[in-house]
Design an enzyme around this catalytic site. Structure first.
Site, short mmCIF file in Angstrom:
data_model
loop_
_atom_site.label_atom_id
_atom_site.label_comp_id
_atom_site.label_asym_id
_atom_site.label_seq_id
_atom_site.Cartn_x
_atom_site.Cartn_y
_atom_site.Cartn_z
N LEU A 37 0.81 -1.22 0.00
CA LEU A 37 0.00 0.00 0.00
C LEU A 37 0.85 1.27 0.00
O LEU A 37 0.31 2.36 -0.20
CB LEU A 37 -0.91 0.02 1.24
CG LEU A 37 -1.80 -1.21 1.47
CD1 LEU A 37 -2.53 -1.08 2.80
CD2 LEU A 37 -2.79 -1.38 0.33
N TYR B 174 2.28 11.75 -11.28
CA TYR B 174 1.81 10.72 -10.34
C TYR B 174 1.37 9.48 -11.11
O TYR B 174 1.74 8.35 -10.76
CB TYR B 174 0.64 11.27 -9.51
CG TYR B 174 0.01 10.23 -8.61
CD1 TYR B 174 0.73 9.62 -7.60
CD2 TYR B 174 -1.34 9.88 -8.77
CE1 TYR B 174 0.15 8.68 -6.76
CE2 TYR B 174 -1.93 8.93 -7.94
CZ TYR B 174 -1.18 8.34 -6.95
OH TYR B 174 -1.76 7.40 -6.13
N LYS C 23 2.90 5.54 -10.95
CA LYS C 23 2.08 4.37 -10.59
C LYS C 23 2.08 3.34 -11.72
O LYS C 23 2.14 2.14 -11.48
CB LYS C 23 0.65 4.80 -10.23
CG LYS C 23 0.53 5.72 -9.03
CD LYS C 23 1.10 5.11 -7.76
CE LYS C 23 0.20 4.07 -7.15
NZ LYS C 23 0.67 3.61 -5.83
N ASN D 160 -10.99 7.35 -5.98
CA ASN D 160 -10.90 8.04 -4.69
C ASN D 160 -11.54 7.17 -3.61
O ASN D 160 -12.72 6.82 -3.71
CB ASN D 160 -11.63 9.38 -4.76
CG ASN D 160 -10.99 10.33 -5.74
OD1 ASN D 160 -9.99 10.96 -5.44
ND2 ASN D 160 -11.55 10.42 -6.94
N PRO E 40 -47.39 9.02 37.17
CA PRO E 40 -48.32 8.04 37.72
C PRO E 40 -49.78 8.55 37.69
O PRO E 40 -50.05 9.70 38.03
CB PRO E 40 -47.85 7.84 39.15
CG PRO E 40 -46.39 8.16 39.11
CD PRO E 40 -46.27 9.27 38.11
N GLY E 41 -50.68 7.68 37.26
CA GLY E 41 -52.10 8.00 37.23
C GLY E 41 -52.53 8.82 36.03
O GLY E 41 -53.74 9.08 35.85
#
Length: 369
Positions: free
Chosen positions: A53, A103, A107, A132, A281-282
């Protein structure tokens, strides 16, 4: 299996190692630019597979392209050959290898070197011309527009867009890692030295920026994007990885009265709305029915009873509910209904409706059960 990973501290390397380390099935030899050079000789003798890599894509001087992409590839392969190590080699290249720029040429030259090595030494090689790559842990404001946009937007910084219509071809880091591991574990049979990671996604710079901005805005609107779209889901996951640690949380509006409270949690355009209801409650809440809106109630704390009566009839149906025995109760249309807290403590109910509340079309008709 001993796996040598060059560029181990890079974006792809970190993600790949994080997955491989969990399985405990591989011994990982990590090599990066700051590693002791003697380790490369040692690792190339002992490895059973190479994932290459390492590379240079943003140098200060163009000559670094040749050094980082071609020369290091040659050095790696020479050391493998010297040790008579015929381990397969997987190399990450770039779609720019097909483009005539410094580049891309470096490669392309590295690819050709690897292909010659394969032919001479009768070894398997896999070349991935990646577009990308986006995902967590990618360095922002460097060479990834996705990382830059996610980081800057999440942190309230400006982004620069020169051409909003410029096309982007993207691939997600988890798909890359999964593909590499399938090759490593021989789960994928290939007929070519050149490999491709699928799926890829095509968008524009402007569309990308708009989508990422929406993620930031939606937190405060309680909206969730369409997660059935794979690209949206993966981009959203990426965006969250760039959130500053001091804004992981965000406030909600709690509507309170003497009966308890009601708080909206999430809104979606296609999957409805989720809210949290607290009853003292209630207290009895509801006593209304809907023409089209459907709901689901889930009591997660406390105890109570949910009552139903079909409009135009007298029969009342009751469901006792308790947070210690979670069960979902559907609220069908055409039934007036209420929910009463029969316990001694606050009752907490998670409520889902099939559509976000619209004050102009409330679809809520008052009628006692």
């Amino acid at each position: 299996m001993n796996v040598l990973i060059t560029g181990a501290k890079g974006f792809i390397g970190k993600n790949l190692i994080s997955v491989l380390s969990v399985s405990k099935e591989h011994t990982i030899f990590q090599y990066d630019i700051d590693s002791d050079t003697a380790l490369l000789s040692e690792y190339t003798k002992e490895c059973d597979f190479v994932i290459h890599l390492a590379g240079v894509n943003r140098p200060k001087d163009e000559a670094e392209y040749t050094y980082g992409n071609l020369w290091f590839t040659e050095t790696l392969l020479e050391k493998l050959a010297t040790g008579s190590n015929k381990s397969p080699v997987l190399m990450s290249s770039s779609i720019q290898a097909a483009i005539d720029n410094p580049y891309g040429r470096s490669k392309k030259a590295a690819e050709e070197t690897l292909l010659r090595y394969s032919e001479t030494n009768k070894t398997l090689v896999y070349i991935y011309r990646l577009p990308n790559v986006f995902g967590k842990w990618c360095r922002p404001n460097y060479n990834s527009v996705v990382a830059t946009f996610c980081h800057n937007i999440a942190n309230g910084l400006e982004i620069a867009i020169n051409d909003p219509d410029s096309e982007l071809k993207l691939v997600y880091i988890d798909d890359v890692v999964r593909n590499f591991i399938n090759i490593l574990n021989a789960k994928t049979q290939l007929t070519s030295n050149y490999c491709e990671v699928l799926p890829t996604y095509t968008t524009s710079v402007g569309e990308l920026a708009e989508l990422i901005r929406s993620y930031k805005e939606n937190r405060y609107l309680l909206h969730i994007a369409d997660m059935s779209d794979e690209f949206t889901k993966k981009l959203y996951a990426t965006y969250t990885s760039y959130l500053p640690t001091d804004i992981f949380s965000y406030p909600l509006k709690m509507n309170t009265d003497d009966r308890g409270s009601f708080t909206e949690f999430l809104r979606t355009p296609d999957r409805g709305q989720i809210s949290v209801n607290i009853s003292k409650p209630g207290i009895t809440k509801g006593n209304h029915w809907h023409q089209t809106k459907t709901e689901k109630f889930l009591v997660v704390k406390g105890s109570g009873v949910i009552r139903f009566r079909r409009i135009g009839t007298a029969e009342v149906v009751e469901y006792n509910v308790n947070g210690e025995k979670p069960e979902v109760v559907d609220i069908p249309v055409g039934y007036t209904h209420n929910i009463e807290n029969t316990g001694n403590y606050d009752m907490v109910t998670v409520m889902w409706a099939n559509e976000p509340f619209d004050p102009d079309i409330p679809d809520t008709i008052y009628e006692k059960v």
